[in-house]
Scaffold this motif. Structure first.
Motif, PDB file in Angstrom:
ATOM      1  N   LEU A 219      23.587  35.041  27.863  1.00 51.69           N
ATOM      2  CA  LEU A 219      23.065  36.221  27.183  1.00 51.69           C
ATOM      3  C   LEU A 219      24.063  37.364  27.248  1.00 51.69           C
ATOM      4  N   LEU A 220      23.949  38.289  26.304  1.00 51.68           N
ATOM      5  CA  LEU A 220      24.753  39.507  26.370  1.00 51.68           C
ATOM      6  C   LEU A 220      24.338  40.373  27.550  1.00 51.68           C
ATOM      7  N   THR A 221      23.059  40.377  27.852  1.00 54.81           N
ATOM      8  CA  THR A 221      22.545  41.120  29.000  1.00 54.81           C
ATOM      9  C   THR A 221      21.329  40.394  29.538  1.00 54.81           C
ATOM     10  N   ASN A 222      21.138  40.476  30.860  1.00 54.71           N
ATOM     11  CA  ASN A 222      19.990  39.831  31.491  1.00 54.71           C
ATOM     12  C   ASN A 222      18.790  40.758  31.623  1.00 54.71           C
ATOM     13  N   GLY A 223      18.919  42.003  31.143  1.00 53.39           N
ATOM     14  CA  GLY A 223      17.753  42.857  31.013  1.00 53.39           C
ATOM     15  C   GLY A 223      17.504  43.854  32.117  1.00 53.39           C
ATOM     16  N   SER A 224      18.213  43.749  33.246  1.00 58.72           N
ATOM     17  CA  SER A 224      18.051  44.746  34.315  1.00 58.72           C
ATOM     18  C   SER A 224      19.362  44.862  35.071  1.00 58.72           C
ATOM     19  N   ASP A 225      19.560  45.984  35.760  1.00 55.49           N
ATOM     20  CA  ASP A 225      20.789  46.180  36.527  1.00 55.49           C
ATOM     21  C   ASP A 225      20.939  45.108  37.600  1.00 55.49           C
ATOM     22  N   LEU A 226      19.827  44.771  38.254  1.00 60.12           N
ATOM     23  CA  LEU A 226      19.881  43.761  39.301  1.00 60.12           C
ATOM     24  C   LEU A 226      20.310  42.410  38.749  1.00 60.12           C
ATOM     25  N   LEU A 227      19.673  41.964  37.683  1.00 60.23           N
ATOM     26  CA  LEU A 227      19.997  40.657  37.132  1.00 60.23           C
ATOM     27  C   LEU A 227      21.364  40.629  36.458  1.00 60.23           C
ATOM     28  N   ASN A 228      21.804  41.763  35.938  1.00 60.17           N
ATOM     29  CA  ASN A 228      23.146  41.823  35.362  1.00 60.17           C
ATOM     30  C   ASN A 228      24.230  41.732  36.433  1.00 60.17           C
ATOM     31  N   THR A 229      23.863  42.014  37.678  1.00 63.91           N
ATOM     32  CA  THR A 229      24.810  41.909  38.783  1.00 63.91           C
ATOM     33  C   THR A 229      24.745  40.565  39.474  1.00 63.91           C
ATOM     34  N   THR A 230      23.567  39.975  39.523  1.00 61.57           N
ATOM     35  CA  THR A 230      23.368  38.786  40.367  1.00 61.57           C
ATOM     36  C   THR A 230      23.189  37.482  39.596  1.00 61.57           C
ATOM     37  N   ARG A 231      23.091  37.555  38.269  1.00 57.51           N
ATOM     38  CA  ARG A 231      23.073  36.355  37.440  1.00 57.51           C
ATOM     39  C   ARG A 231      24.105  36.500  36.331  1.00 57.51           C
ATOM     40  N   ALA A 232      24.673  35.395  35.928  1.00 55.47           N
ATOM     41  CA  ALA A 232      25.760  35.425  34.959  1.00 55.47           C
ATOM     42  C   ALA A 232      25.267  35.820  33.570  1.00 55.47           C
ATOM     43  N   HIS A 233      26.054  36.603  32.883  1.00 59.24           N
ATOM     44  CA  HIS A 233      25.868  36.913  31.467  1.00 59.24           C
ATOM     45  C   HIS A 233      27.220  36.701  30.778  1.00 59.24           C
ATOM     46  N   LYS A 234      27.292  36.980  29.499  1.00 59.40           N
ATOM     47  CA  LYS A 234      28.489  36.628  28.729  1.00 59.40           C
ATOM     48  C   LYS A 234      29.757  37.257  29.312  1.00 59.40           C
ATOM     49  N   ASN A 235      29.687  38.547  29.671  1.00 57.11           N
ATOM     50  CA  ASN A 235      30.877  39.214  30.201  1.00 57.11           C
ATOM     51  C   ASN A 235      31.306  38.647  31.550  1.00 57.11           C
ATOM     52  N   THR A 236      30.359  38.087  32.301  1.00 55.45           N
ATOM     53  CA  THR A 236      30.703  37.490  33.596  1.00 55.45           C
ATOM     54  C   THR A 236      31.646  36.316  33.403  1.00 55.45           C
ATOM     55  N   ALA A 237      31.341  35.471  32.449  1.00 51.52           N
ATOM     56  CA  ALA A 237      32.193  34.313  32.180  1.00 51.52           C
ATOM     57  C   ALA A 237      33.563  34.746  31.681  1.00 51.52           C
ATOM     58  N   ILE A 238      33.596  35.746  30.830  1.00 52.25           N
ATOM     59  CA  ILE A 238      34.879  36.245  30.313  1.00 52.25           C
ATOM     60  C   ILE A 238      35.716  36.819  31.448  1.00 52.25           C
ATOM     61  N   ALA A 239      35.079  37.592  32.319  1.00 56.04           N
ATOM     62  CA  ALA A 239      35.798  38.195  33.440  1.00 56.04           C
ATOM     63  C   ALA A 239      36.414  37.131  34.332  1.00 56.04           C
ATOM     64  N   LEU A 240      35.653  36.057  34.620  1.00 55.19           N
ATOM     65  CA  LEU A 240      36.205  34.999  35.455  1.00 55.19           C
ATOM     66  C   LEU A 240      37.359  34.289  34.745  1.00 55.19           C
ATOM     67  N   LYS A 241      37.284  34.189  33.443  1.00 61.71           N
ATOM     68  CA  LYS A 241      38.401  33.569  32.710  1.00 61.71           C
ATOM     69  C   LYS A 241      39.691  34.369  32.882  1.00 61.71           C
ATOM     70  N   THR A 242      39.591  35.697  32.960  1.00 63.80           N
ATOM     71  CA  THR A 242      40.828  36.470  33.172  1.00 63.80           C
ATOM     72  C   THR A 242      41.452  36.109  34.514  1.00 63.80           C
ATOM     73  N   ARG A 243      40.633  35.826  35.515  1.00 63.14           N
ATOM     74  CA  ARG A 243      41.147  35.426  36.832  1.00 63.14           C
ATOM     75  C   ARG A 243      41.762  34.032  36.761  1.00 63.14           C
ATOM     76  N   VAL A 244      41.084  33.126  36.109  1.00 66.97           N
ATOM     77  CA  VAL A 244      41.559  31.738  36.033  1.00 66.97           C
ATOM     78  C   VAL A 244      42.892  31.668  35.304  1.00 66.97           C
ATOM     79  N   TYR A 245      42.983  32.327  34.165  1.00 66.11           N
ATOM     80  CA  TYR A 245      44.243  32.302  33.417  1.00 66.11           C
ATOM     81  C   TYR A 245      45.367  33.002  34.187  1.00 66.11           C
ATOM     82  N   LEU A 246      45.036  34.023  34.968  1.00 66.02           N
ATOM     83  CA  LEU A 246      46.046  34.688  35.791  1.00 66.02           C
ATOM     84  C   LEU A 246      46.625  33.697  36.789  1.00 66.02           C
ATOM     85  N   HIS A 247      45.768  32.879  37.396  1.00 63.71           N
ATOM     86  CA  HIS A 247      46.242  31.878  38.348  1.00 63.71           C
ATOM     87  C   HIS A 247      47.056  30.787  37.675  1.00 63.71           C
ATOM     88  N   MET A 248      46.859  30.583  36.401  1.00 61.56           N
ATOM     89  CA  MET A 248      47.627  29.593  35.668  1.00 61.56           C
ATOM     90  C   MET A 248      48.954  30.160  35.162  1.00 61.56           C
TER      91      MET A 248
END
Length: 489
Positions: A219-248
């Motif tokens: 989802l684009l958003t999980n609907g609350s500040d708590l869930l946007n921090t503690t469950r993955a949403h679209k930006n979470t996956a993108i952010a982790l990709k920046t880390r993965v590609y950096l390591h590559m």
């Protein structure tokens, strides 16, 4: 004859047997997420019978990831203390002494326990994905897509954490080295323990496949500040990709992914989905855990704490707030001229006790219920900054690293020589990472992905040698528990 840790081997076999048992239902609303009631066992025959039970399994995946031996604390601690920023004070073998001394063996507890915890989480994810697929008719198609995406995000995070610790860096040989046993199917017995190691490149390819699927399905958003921090949403996956590609070392892809969630000039924010941005005060994300700076964190509470000797505050805080296991190395970043006394990250996070300096970024008292930061927006900006510098976009790199620095020290001016050339700017950004991300599990990962030597450490009557990329100690060995139960290795 191999030196087999019998206790660890038994634990590994029992772990696999445990994963054959029914999954458990985990509470799912906001209050119960922070203060969970005791889990109730549900037969594997009806664990996916209702949408509520399926949601319970999703929450259980996050709970597995935050085991104390993994993202409940220890994976961050070990990746910190392998670097040069800390001195071991108490010489306690239970709290990472051998990791600090760079002499872990295949039978060392931390080597075996982290591996076992991570693979237990991975198998739980695989079991869930299979159960979800088998019961997809029982749930709304949109929820099916979302839950599948969340599981794949967590699997990618787990595998990246393992491959960066137990295998040679991707940048050493473009991923040609042996990586990990890549377990992608649900296992409910020990029948399929025998699995050869995939290459580092193959592991990274799977990580990226999972993250691309996650980005598409979250989802684009999980609907609350708590869930946007503690469950993955679209930006979470993108952010982790920046880390993965950096390591590559794939810096063009870091830029491409970062541009999806970083817009602006002097200040930056995510233009879509959760509006991630730096907080004005550096201390806020470590007191109010659900701001837009916290892209992804592991939540803790008094009823759901990390467990004894796993907690970040226990390791890094001076007594009596913490146990003072590790204090800051005077030869490390804390005394570097690039980190002046006017910087808020020093005035608010560094304390002196007993003549030593300690990091007090995680300041909750026992039972140390600080959320564990996994991804912060500050890291995304620094990932982008480094990639921009390495692809010769120096103006953008300077803007990004300046945003991070000036949030903490508005009057600071980078010396001309620190940003005038590509090489100098990259080194400045790497140093900024050491300051900004101190205590959050990045230092040893930055050393290995850039193929640097781990510096020698001396203090408290003990020492740790320098470790070059060519040394067998540069990465952790495969644990005895895996070797003893996996005949394909």
């Amino acid at each position: 004859m191999k030196n087999i840790n019998i206790k660890a081997r038994k634990h590994y076999l029992l772990k696999m047997a445990f994963l054959a048992l029914p999954l458990t239902f985990v509470a799912c609303d906001t209050e119960e997420l922070l203060n969970p009631v005791p889990e109730t066992s549900i037969s594997d025959k009806n664990a996916f019978d209702t949408p509520a039970r399926i949601l319970g399994q999703v929450n259980g995946l996050y709970d597995a990831m935050k085991d104390g031996q993994f993202y409940g604390g220890r994976v961050l601690v070990y990746n910190e203390i392998r670097g040069e920023e800390y001195i071991n004070r108490l010489t306690n073998g239970v709290t990472g002494l051998q990791t600090w001394q760079q002499n872990v063996q295949a039978g060392t507890n931390e080597v075996q326990n982290l591996w076992g915890s991570a693979y237990a989480a991975i198998n739980r994810i695989n079991v869930f994905l299979q159960g979800l697929e088998d019961n997809k008719a029982k749930i709304d198609p949109a929820l099916y897509t979302q839950y599948q995406a969340e599981a794949k995000f967590l699997r990618a995070l787990a595998y990246h954490s393992l491959v960066t610790l137990y295998a040679k860096p991707f940048t050493a040989d473009n991923g040609a080295s042996p990586g990990l046993p890549l377990r992608l199917q649900a296992e409910t017995s020990t029948a399929n323990n025998d699995l050869a190691r995939s290459t580092v490149a193959q592991v990274y390819a799977q990580i990226l496949n999972d993250l691309n699927d996650a980005e598409a399905g979250l989802l684009l958003t999980n609907g609350s500040d708590l869930l946007n921090t503690t469950r993955a949403h679209k930006n979470t996956a993108i952010a982790l990709k920046t880390r993965v590609y950096l390591h590559m070392g794939n810096y063009a892809k870091v830029v491409e992914e970062a541009q999806k969630i970083v817009a602006g000039t002097v200040t930056f924010s995510a233009p879509t989905g959760v509006p991630h941005a730096l907080q004005a005060d550096v201390a806020v994300p470590f007191a109010n855990y659900t701001t837009t700076e916290s892209v992804f964190s592991m939540p803790m509470s008094d009823l759901d704490a990390p467990g004894t000797q796993n907690q970040l505050g226990y390791y890094f805080n001076a007594a009596p707030t913490g146990n003072g296991e590790y204090y800051l190395n005077t030869a490390g970043i804390v005394n570097d001229a690039a980190w002046p006394e006017t910087d808020a990250r020093k005035t608010k996070f560094i304390v002196t006790a007993g003549g030593n300096k300690y990091l007090q970024k995680f300041s909750k008292p026992t039972p140390f219920t600080d959320y564990v930061p996994v991804i912060r927006y500050a890291e995304v900006l620094l990932n982008y900054a480094e990639a921009a510098a390495r692809t010769n976009d120096l103006p953008k790199a300077i803007e990004l690293v300046s945003a991070v620095r000036h949030r903490a020290d508005a009057t600071y001016v980078f010396p001309v020589e620190a940003i005038a050339t590509q090489e100098a700017l990259v080194n400045t950004i790497l140093k900024e990472r050491r300051i900004e991300l101190l205590g959050e599990g990045f230092r040893s990962l930055d050393i290995t992905r850039t193929l640097q030597t781990f510096p020698e450490k001396v203090g408290s009557g003990i020492s740790a040698p320098a470790v070059a990329p060519s040394s067998s100690d540069y990465v952790w060995p495969m644990p005895n528990s895996e070797v003893a139960t996996n005949k394909a290795l």
